[in-house]
Scaffold this motif. Sequence first.
Motif, PDB file in Angstrom:
ATOM      1  N   UNK A 292       8.281 -13.361   0.679  1.00 53.60           N
ATOM      2  CA  UNK A 292       8.908 -12.181  -0.089  1.00 53.60           C
ATOM      3  C   UNK A 292       8.392 -10.915   0.784  1.00 53.60           C
ATOM      4  N   UNK A 293       9.371 -10.358   1.254  1.00 52.54           N
ATOM      5  CA  UNK A 293       9.104  -9.150   2.071  1.00 52.54           C
ATOM      6  C   UNK A 293       8.343  -7.915   1.243  1.00 52.54           C
ATOM      7  N   UNK A 294       7.272  -7.556   1.580  1.00 50.48           N
ATOM      8  CA  UNK A 294       6.732  -6.663   0.708  1.00 50.48           C
ATOM      9  C   UNK A 294       6.763  -5.116   1.366  1.00 50.48           C
ATOM     10  N   UNK A 295       6.753  -5.164   2.694  1.00 45.28           N
ATOM     11  CA  UNK A 295       6.759  -3.897   3.318  1.00 45.28           C
ATOM     12  C   UNK A 295       7.290  -4.127   4.953  1.00 45.28           C
ATOM     13  N   UNK A 296       6.944  -3.239   5.805  1.00 47.73           N
ATOM     14  CA  UNK A 296       7.300  -3.271   7.173  1.00 47.73           C
ATOM     15  C   UNK A 296       6.724  -1.985   7.874  1.00 47.73           C
ATOM     16  N   UNK A 297       7.472  -1.501   8.983  1.00 51.32           N
ATOM     17  CA  UNK A 297       7.042  -0.603   9.932  1.00 51.32           C
ATOM     18  C   UNK A 297       8.409   0.236  10.320  1.00 51.32           C
ATOM     19  N   UNK A 298       8.429   1.470  10.411  1.00 54.65           N
ATOM     20  CA  UNK A 298       9.361   2.144  11.083  1.00 54.65           C
ATOM     21  C   UNK A 298       9.463   2.008  12.272  1.00 54.65           C
ATOM     22  N   UNK A 299      10.781   1.622  12.654  1.00 49.02           N
ATOM     23  CA  UNK A 299      11.112   1.720  14.253  1.00 49.02           C
ATOM     24  C   UNK A 299      10.757   3.178  14.711  1.00 49.02           C
ATOM     25  N   UNK A 300      10.173   3.162  16.000  1.00 51.92           N
ATOM     26  CA  UNK A 300       9.990   4.408  16.557  1.00 51.92           C
ATOM     27  C   UNK A 300       8.655   5.203  15.563  1.00 51.92           C
ATOM     28  N   UNK A 301       8.443   4.929  14.458  1.00 55.32           N
ATOM     29  CA  UNK A 301       7.767   5.668  13.652  1.00 55.32           C
ATOM     30  C   UNK A 301       8.630   6.634  13.128  1.00 55.32           C
ATOM     31  N   UNK A 302      10.095   6.574  13.225  1.00 52.42           N
ATOM     32  CA  UNK A 302      10.817   7.751  12.614  1.00 52.42           C
ATOM     33  C   UNK A 302      11.109   7.623  11.405  1.00 52.42           C
ATOM     34  N   UNK A 303      10.986   8.683  10.360  1.00 54.48           N
ATOM     35  CA  UNK A 303      11.341   8.600   8.906  1.00 54.48           C
ATOM     36  C   UNK A 303      11.358   9.962   8.414  1.00 54.48           C
TER      37      UNK A 303
END
Length: 282
Positions: free
Chosen positions: A118-129
């Motif tokens: 089950x996916x709980x989270x992740x990481x922003x590609x290039x840190x962009x948000x």
Amino acid sequence: MPSINMRFPKGLKKAVTLSYDDGVASDVRLMEICKAHGLKVTFNINSGCFAPEGSEYREDDIYCRMTKSDCIKLYKDSGMEVAVHGLTHSAFTNLAPGARAREVAEDKVNLEKIFDQTMVGGAYPYGAYDEASLDILTQCGLGYYRTVTSTHDFNIPRDFRVLDPTCHHADPELDTLVDRFLNQTEIYDPLMFYLWGHSYEFRRDNNWEIIENFAKKIGGHSDIWYGTNAEIYNYVQLYKRLVWRSDLSKVFNPTYMPIFVQVEDKILEIKPGETVETKVTC
């Protein structure tokens, strides 16, 4: 007012977690190093960027991604976490809202099917948000997302959707930060050392000794909990669900796992469904 602080499993005050991106061939060596020293890694994967099946990984191809079958072989049932990194590794801030939602939602669906996690989270590609990104994560059922902004501290974030790491592995202050983390003894709020990067960087820069030395130095300590990003995030959320009497004399655990809390100088374990007396009042 009594002093009350969250403690990690077994009453520990410190936690260590790692986060590495893109599902590249160098993750094989990274996995070996971290397993040897008891470290837990979250691997952030783009399910739309697997290498074609049958691909050969050339020694001179520093950035080579793995095939889907090789990713399954490496990550599934490894004890590590697989997390979302966007379907095609596109920067969220460059996308329209609908495309951004697709990047997150499709990656989540694909990875859950592929790895049976089950996916709980992740990481922003290039840190962009941006603020809109936070809403999309919530709507997609994700609780945490890692940035690339180093804090040089060990604080638990207030909003896990903006999960700033302690530092990147190439940070010139890495050794100093590790020493400060290990040597800190007066601890009130719990501490978390969060390291991030890309394993291909070790190949590119010919400096595998950085992660080898880090793992050797920070691994194997009895006073540290080694968890994946999801394990730490989930534990913190469960701690927040503890139900306290108004005068703090008792605390009830409505969750499915033991939760630890320090009240003044005493560590309490509150088992699932259990109400515990704290021996204090306010």
